[in-house]
Motif scaffolding. Structure first.
Motif, short mmCIF file in Angstrom:
data_model
loop_
_atom_site.label_atom_id
_atom_site.label_comp_id
_atom_site.label_asym_id
_atom_site.label_seq_id
_atom_site.Cartn_x
_atom_site.Cartn_y
_atom_site.Cartn_z
N ALA A 1 2.80 -13.25 -3.28
CA ALA A 1 1.70 -12.53 -3.92
C ALA A 1 1.49 -11.17 -3.25
N ALA A 2 1.59 -11.14 -1.92
CA ALA A 2 1.43 -9.88 -1.19
C ALA A 2 2.53 -8.91 -1.60
N ALA A 3 3.76 -9.40 -1.68
CA ALA A 3 4.88 -8.54 -2.08
C ALA A 3 4.66 -8.00 -3.49
N GLY A 4 4.16 -8.85 -4.37
CA GLY A 4 3.92 -8.43 -5.74
C GLY A 4 2.84 -7.39 -5.88
N SER A 5 1.92 -7.34 -4.91
CA SER A 5 0.85 -6.35 -4.95
C SER A 5 1.20 -5.10 -4.15
N GLY A 6 2.42 -5.05 -3.60
CA GLY A 6 2.85 -3.88 -2.84
C GLY A 6 2.51 -3.91 -1.38
N ASP A 7 1.94 -5.02 -0.90
CA ASP A 7 1.56 -5.14 0.51
C ASP A 7 2.72 -5.76 1.29
N THR A 8 3.73 -4.95 1.56
CA THR A 8 4.93 -5.48 2.20
C THR A 8 4.68 -5.88 3.66
N HIS A 9 3.72 -5.23 4.31
CA HIS A 9 3.41 -5.59 5.70
C HIS A 9 2.87 -7.02 5.78
N SER A 10 1.90 -7.33 4.92
CA SER A 10 1.34 -8.68 4.91
C SER A 10 2.39 -9.69 4.49
N ALA A 11 3.24 -9.32 3.54
CA ALA A 11 4.29 -10.23 3.10
C ALA A 11 5.21 -10.58 4.26
N SER A 12 5.58 -9.59 5.05
CA SER A 12 6.46 -9.82 6.19
C SER A 12 5.80 -10.73 7.22
N GLU A 13 4.52 -10.48 7.51
CA GLU A 13 3.81 -11.30 8.49
C GLU A 13 3.69 -12.74 8.01
N LEU A 14 3.40 -12.93 6.74
CA LEU A 14 3.24 -14.28 6.20
C LEU A 14 4.57 -15.03 6.20
N LEU A 15 5.65 -14.33 5.90
CA LEU A 15 6.97 -14.96 5.94
C LEU A 15 7.35 -15.36 7.36
N THR A 16 6.97 -14.53 8.32
CA THR A 16 7.23 -14.86 9.72
C THR A 16 6.45 -16.11 10.13
N GLN A 17 5.18 -16.19 9.71
CA GLN A 17 4.38 -17.39 9.99
C GLN A 17 5.02 -18.62 9.35
N ALA A 18 5.45 -18.46 8.10
CA ALA A 18 6.05 -19.58 7.39
C ALA A 18 7.34 -20.04 8.08
N ALA A 19 8.12 -19.09 8.60
CA ALA A 19 9.36 -19.43 9.29
C ALA A 19 9.08 -20.26 10.53
#
Length: 397
Positions: A250-268
Motif C-alpha cells: 500500500a505504501a509503494a502504491g501511494s508513492g511512499d517508497t521509504h515506508s515501503a522499504s522499512e515495512l519490507l525490512t520489518q517483514a523480512a
C-alpha cells in the motif's frame, strides 16, 4: 489477426468526444496532465481495473468501451457467474439467529466447507469458489448463531475467503463488505481480526485507496504485535508479517517508497523467525513471500527496472515452488507488468503464459489481467500462447 485498439487510444478518443482537454480530464480523475498524456500515447499501461473504472466514470462510458470498444466482451461468464449470488448472500441478515435445535453434523459440515473454500482459493479456482460461497456463508452463519463460541472463527474465515475472491474478480466494493463482516465476526479475537484486515487492505488498494489500506494494515499489525505477550506464536507472527507486507504494498502504491522499504525490512525479520512452509490462518508467509513482495512493491511504485532485476532471484529459490498456485500466478502477473513497462514485451508475454499455466482463472477471471493481455497482444511480438489468450478473452477481431 487484428488486435483491438489499445486502451490509451480509446481514452483519448472518448476524452475528445466529451470535449475535455487533457488538463481538465486530469483534474477530474485526480491525476497529472503528464499521466494522461502517457496513458493516451501508450507509454503508461492502464492495468488496474479500479483506475479503468474511474476513468470510464469521468468519460461517462462503460469500462468495456475502454477495454475492447464494446466489440469483444470478456469471455469470463463462468468465472464471474456467481457474483450475483454472493452479493445476495452478503445482503442476507440473520438478525434473530437460529439458536435451538441444529443438526449435530452442522459443525463438521461447516469445517469441511471452510477448509474446501480455502483449498479452492489457494488453487486459484475462483469460479468454483464463487459458486460455493453463498452456501458456505449460510452454513457458517447458522453455526455461528446456534453455537457462537464454536462458529465465530469459522464464520470470520468464510467471510475472509469470500472477500479475497471478490477482489480477484474485480468486485472490490463487495470485497470490502465481506472483509468488514469478517472483522465483525472475529468477535474480539485479535489474530482473527488481523487476518480480516488483509482482504480489507486488498479491497482498498483495488479501489485506489492505498493510504487507507496502509493505515488499516499498520494499525492491525500493531495490535497483533501488542497482543503477543511473551514469546509470539508462529500463527501470530505469520499474520503480523502478512499485514506488514500488505502495508508495504500500500505504501509503494501511494508513492511512499521509504515506508515501503522499512515495512519490507520489518517483514523480512519476522519471516526469518517464521521460516518458509508455514500456513496459518490460510496466509502463507515466509522469506519467499517477502522476496516476491519486494518485486511487487517495485512494480507498485513504478520502478519496473528494479522489479525485473529482483525477479530472477525471487523465483530461483526452492520455496517459490511451495507457494500456493494463486500466490504464484498473481505474482507472475506483476512480473509480466514489470517486463512490459521496461519494454520487454516478449518477457511479459512469457510470464503471462506461465501464470495461465499455474492458475488459469488468475488470467481469465481478473479484469486487470484482461487489460494486461490486451496490452501485450497489441504491442507484440507475442510469446506463444498470448494470441490464444487474447482470442479466448475476446480481445481480437
Amino acid at each position: 489477426m487484428t488486435v483491438t485498439v489499445g486502451v490509451g487510444r480509446r481514452v483519448a478518443l472518448w476524452r475528445v468526444r466529451r470535449q475535455m482537454t487533457q488538463q481538465v480530464f486530469a483534474d477530474r480523475i485526480g491525476r497529472s496532465k503528464s499521466w494522461v498524456d502517457k496513458v493516451e500515447r501508450g507509454v503508461r499501461s492502464l492495468d488496474r481495473f479500479s483506475v479503468i473504472r474511474q476513468v470510464a466514470e469521468v468519460l461517462r462510458v462503460d469500462p468495456a468501451e475502454l477495454l475492447d470498444g464494446g466489440e469483444g466482451r470478456p469471455q469470463t461468464g463462468e468465472a464471474t457467474a456467481g457474483v450475483d449470488a454472493v452479493r445476495a448472500a452478503l445482503a442476507s441478515y440473520d438478525v434473530f439467529g437460529t439458536a435451538g435445535n441444529v443438526p449435530p453434523q452442522l459443525s463438521g459440515e461447516t469445517v469441511r466447507r471452510v477448509e474446501h473454500g480455502w483449498a479452492t482459493y489457494r488453487h486459484g479456482d475462483y469460479p468454483r469458489l464463487l459458486r460455493a460461497a453463498p452456501e458456505l456463508l449460510d452454513t457458517a452463519r447458522r453455526l455461528r448463531s446456534a453455537r457462537p463460541e464454536q462458529g465465530a472463527d469459522l464464520l470470520a474465515s468464510a467471510y475472509r475467503v469470500t472477500a479475497l475472491v471478490l477482489v480477484k474478480v474485480g468486485e472490490p466494493d463487495l470485497a470490502w463488505l465481506a472483509a468488514d463482516r469478517a472483522l465483525a465476526a472475529a468477535d474480539g479475537d485479535v489474530v482473527s481480526a488481523g487476518s480480516a484486515v488483509v482482504p480489507l487492505a486488498q479491497a482498498l488498494r483495488a479501489l485506489d485507496q492505498p493510504r487507507l489500506a496502509m493505515a488499516a494494515t499498520i494499525t492491525a499489525a500493531d495490535r497483533v504485535a501488542a497482543s503477543t505477550g511473551g514469546a509470539a506464536s508462529t500463527e501470530r507472527q505469520s499474520v503480523y508479517g502478512t499485514l506488514l507486507l500488505q502495508a508495504a504494498l500500500a505504501a509503494a502504491g501511494s508513492g511512499d517508497t521509504h515506508s515501503a522499504s522499512e515495512l519490507l525490512t520489518q517483514a523480512a525479520t519476522v519471516a526469518g523467525q517464521v521460516g518458509d512452509g508455514q500456513d496459518y490462518r490460510t496466509s502463507t508467509f515466509g522469506p519467499a513471500a517477502v522476496e516476491l513482495a519486494h518485486v511487487v512493491a517495485a512494480v507498485e511504485s513504478g520502478d519496473a527496472h528494479q522489479a525485473v532485476r529482483r525477479h530472477d532471484t525471487a523465483t530461483s529459490r526452492q520455496p517459490w515452488q511451495g507457494l500456493p498456485a494463486e500466490h504464484r500466478a498473481a505474482y507472475l502477473l506483476d512480473a509480466a507488468r514489470a517486463h512490459l513497462d521496461t519494454g520487454d514485451t516478449a518477457g511479459a508475454g512469457r510470464w503471462l503464459v506461465d501464470a495461465d499455466r499455474v492458475a488459469p482463472a488468475e488470467i481469465r477471471a481478473r479484469p486487470s489481467a484482461r487489460t494486461l493481455v490486451a496490452e501485450i497482444a497489441r504491442t507484440g511480438p507475442q510469446a506463444a500462447g498470448v494470441a490464444r489468450l487474447a482470442t479466448a478473452l475476446g480481445l481480437t477481431r
